[in-house]
Design an enzyme around this catalytic site. Structure first.
Site: not given
Length: 832
Positions: A265-266, A268, A300, A303
């Site tokens: 998804g992503a 950080e 994110e 993070h």
């Protein structure tokens, strides 16, 4: 064990003898646009202190051309993963020059050519240990360094890294871009991106701090990039986190880049957060989709503190960042006012993931025993993320929100730019709350499984839990007022035993009793029969969305456990999903119904259930408010079930051809069109001509992947066989094209077309695990697992491959468990 699979003991020994100071990285990406580009120049200069005579530098690339230790060239001793460096002294400078390989699997430096404009885009993805695929490094989280990047790229490209750009110098055939030195970072969160990305700039400012913001995507997606909303969520998050954590955002700039063929998804990376470009919506997006994107942005961002500023020492404590970020994503979505119903989606989606993962035979404690990198790769799962976040939600209730954040503030202040373990976090939270968390940690972080909670009726009401744990929870009691279920009482209590009487004022004759009514704790909720009857009649009448989420989850878990017949679940969804106002709950109910029919219904009942479900979705689509999120959710539901039941193929085909108008307000965006076309192909109502015509309408990268799925989905055994073999043997397939091929092979659940390949699957999985990257191999092992009517083949493979890599066996065991559950639930379905 392969030298690429680093162990916890090996990295601990290296960290004991090495203190890393700085790493200078120099990449030459000028040739990236060339059609045949396969490699790039990569050089690292590592400066470190040592108390050992030798160590190794990690690099998985095409070649190592030169190794220089303290100014003296060394013989290259490289096994493809580790470069041996001997003759170390107290202070050392090691220079390694070589060639890295571009990736098409999303691991390392991914290279993507956009079919729309023929432009090339690059980005990196490293977690947990793929930095070494791009430049030589010391690949472990507890060897942090200050990093200085220099990247040479074609003229006119955006070039990005963690730090701000500090210089740009034209050179032969390109431009050389230097970046500011970072604060101490682990290798897995360093990052580079380069290409003709479209960029939107912004600024966030607060209390004298100003941060440059950037939102980027491929040029061909620029018309779809809603940068204003992304920047709004970003500013809200930076406002919130700096205050909540009492620590100003430390990483300078804040770029967010949406990239193609992304495995996650992503990620950080501080100063350069990468996201899947699935979050760049090419058509109408529901509120649930936008909420999910905001949740990921805020996850994110959390993070930047949990994970980047303070990092776990080794992957055992992966939860120290992922559980917290998952919790904070939902919490901040609500606290900032971005999406106030984020906890509803959390209850339905994240917890469902956790409950399913926690019932597998391979479940593990939140604080896991991670012996090596392969195990770490597979531990980015529902336990580490969603169960951990659920448990943290319980912890916040246990110690109080104010104390929780005071503890977090102390944790960051004490350990900034360092590495920590569970003990460090518990000390900070205990200091802030004054509560001993030893028993809580033992019960929640270092155990597996979950409690099942139900209320037992009798002369009095008794809360019963299996696998007893300490919970703070609420029991809701509801009664009918006409046709509506209305909450009449709530009982809040702490429990830690198997049986707890409800002694507060209650309704002993309540029509509906909902344990964990506010979803405060982590437990599987079981409704009693009277309560199930009540929600069958009036689920959609309950006002509280969180309560409805708990009930929907309880019903779904009951289906998965064989306690609630599939037909009855389908009836409940047909009755109440059309009246469900929360689109996330609606979408989940639709998805679960399709899964229940395909996996848990008896084979002889499946066709009739699928046909009835198709009619229900079709009718709900026609009845939904024009242009509403519900209308889009039902349209997507039609696409899913139409791959199994072809009764509406003529109408769907007519709409796609333009012969019939779609329902008023429904925008036939490219993703919806492809979904419907794949379904038509799976039932034999569309073929290559329709696929080619659709590709002309949508020649994007997504369109090309979906085109591949349509071709593979045609219900012909020879076509499916060709796609099957391509998935295993065509190494030119990118990660997205592999997924598209697998989706075509599995389309419509047509076991009759692919069952002949079961033996081939078991013959291939161990060789493919050895030969391909773990990401590609995982997709094959999971995606093509045979959904047969017997466990015999998988049990035979497990027995014959006791010495197979543990991570491969874990995947096979998990797939076996899913099959065993399906077979069990089918056997529990009523007949007649």
């Amino acid at each position: 064990m392969s030298s690429a699979n680093l162990t916890r003991e090996q990295t601990a020994a290296r960290a004991a003898g090495i203190r890393l100071d700085t790493v200078d990285v120099d990449l030459d990406l000028r040739d990236a646009p060339k059609t045949d580009a396969a490699t790039f120049g990569a050089a690292s200069t590592l400066v470190f202190a040592a108390t050992v005579a030798e160590t190794w530098v990690d690099f998985i690339g095409a070649s190592v051309d030169e190794v220089i230790l303290n100014g003296v060239s060394q013989a290259v001793e490289w096994d493809g993963a580790r470069i041996r460096v001997s003759g170390l002294v107290e202070q050392n400078t090691v220079v390694v020059r070589g060639q890295g390989r571009y990736s098409t699997s999303g691991e390392g430096l991914h290279r993507f050519r956009d079919p729309v404009d023929d432009q090339v885009y690059l980005y990196t993805q490293y977690e947990p240990a793929d930095c070494r695929r791009v430049y030589p490094c010391l690949e472990q989280p507890d060897l942090k360094a200050r990093w200085r990047f220099t990247v040479t790229a074609p003229v006119g490209w955006e070039v990005l890294s963690n730090g701000a750009e500090s210089a740009r110098t034209p050179i032969d055939g390109g431009v050389r871009v230097a970046f500011a030195e970072t604060l101490p970072l682990s290798s897995y969160i360093t990052a580079v991106a380069a290409g003709p990305y479209h960029r939107v700039d912004g600024t966030w400012a607060s209390d004298g701090q100003s941060v440059a913001l950037g939102v980027l995507c491929r040029a061909s997606l620029a018309p779809h990039l809603d940068a204003d909303e992304i920047l709004d969520v970003t500013r809200r998050g930076l406002d919130y986190y700096g205050t909540a954590f009492a620590y100003a955002y430390p990483w300078g700039k804040y770029d967010q880049i949406f990239v193609p063929e992304y495995n996650l998804g992503a990620m950080e990376n501080p100063g350069l957060v990468t996201f899947t470009e699935s979050y760049v919506f090419r058509g109408k997006a529901t509120a649930a989709q936008r909420e999910a994107r905001a949740n990921t942005i805020l996850h994110e961002m959390a993070h930047m503190w949990f994970g980047d500023l303070v990092t776990m020492r080794w992957w055992d404590d992966l939860w120290l960042k992922e559980s917290f970020a998952d919790f904070m994503g939902a919490h901040a979505n609500v606290a900032t006012g971005a999406f106030p119903e984020a906890w509803v989606s959390f209850a339905s989606r994240r917890k469902s993931w956790a409950y399913e993962q926690d019932q597998l035979p391979t479940t593990h404690p939140i604080v896991a025993d991670i012996t090596d990198l392969e195990a770490a790769k597979l531990n980015f799962d529902g336990i580490t993320y969603a169960k951990g976040a659920s448990v943290l939600k319980q912890l916040v209730a246990f110690v109080g929100e104010e104390a929780f954040f005071r503890g977090a503030q102390g944790y960051f202040a004490a350990h900034a730019y360092g590495n920590t373990t569970l003990a460090d976090l518990l000390a900070a939270l205990e200091g802030a709350s004054g509560r001993d968390l030893t028993a809580w940690s033992d019960a929640w972080l270092q155990t597996t499984g979950m409690s099942e909670i139900r209320v037992e009726r009798g002369d009095a009401l008794t809360l019963v839990q299996t696998d007893p744990r300490p919970h703070r929870l609420t029991v809701g009691l509801y009664a009918f007022e006409g046709d509506r279920l209305v909450r009449r009482a709530r009982v809040e209590l702490d429990i830690d035993s198997a049986r707890t009487p409800l002694s507060a004022p209650v309704l002993p004759d309540a029509d509906l009793i909902v344990p964990n009514d506010d979803d405060r704790t982590y437990a599987k909720v079981r409704l009693d029969e009277r309560s199930t009857d009540a929600v069958t009649r009036a689920l959609s009448s309950i006002d509280d969305a969180v309560t409805r989420a708990v009930i929907w989850a309880a019903l779904w878990n009951a289906v998965r456990d064989g306690e609630l017949p599939v037909a009855r679940y389908v009836d409940i969804v047909c009755r109440h999903a059309p009246g469900e106002p929360n689109v996330a709950l609606l979408a989940d109910a639709i998805a679960h119904t399709g899964f229940a029919i395909s996996r848990y219904a008896r084979e002889e009942d499946r066709a009739a259930l699928a046909a009835a479900w198709l009619e229900a979705t079709w009718n709900a689509l026609q009845a939904a408010a024009p242009g509403s999120d519900a209308q889009l959710a039902w349209a997507r539901g039609v696409g899913a079930v139409a791959a199994v039941a072809g009764d509406r193929a003529a109408e769907i085909g007519a709409i796609l051809r333009g012969d019939t108008a779609p329902p008023l307000g429904l925008a036939l965006d490219p993703d919806l069109r492809w979904s419907w076309l794949i379904s038509l192909a799976a039932t034999g109502h569309a073929g290559s001509a329709e696929a080619d015509a659709e590709l002309l309408r949508d020649p994007s990268a997504s369109g090309r992947s979906r085109h591949r799925t349509v071709l593979a989905a045609r219900p012909d055994a020879g076509i499916r066989a060709e796609a099957w073999h391509a998935a295993w043997t065509d190494e030119s397939l990118s990660n997205d094209h592999l997924d598209a091929t697998i989706a075509g092979v599995r389309a419509g659940g047509r076991r009759d077309l692919i069952a002949a390949h079961d033996a081939d699957y078991f013959a291939r999985i161990r060789p493919v695990w050895a030969a391909r990257s773990i990401e590609i191999a995982r997709r094959l092992v999971v995606g093509l697992f045979p959904a047969s009517d017997s466990l015999a083949d998988v049990d035979a493979w497990l027995a014959a491959n006791a010495d197979a890599p543990a991570s491969l066996r874990r995947l096979v065991i998990e797939q076996r468990d899913g099959l065993a559950r399906a077979l069990h639930v089918r056997s529990e379905q009523p007949t007649g």
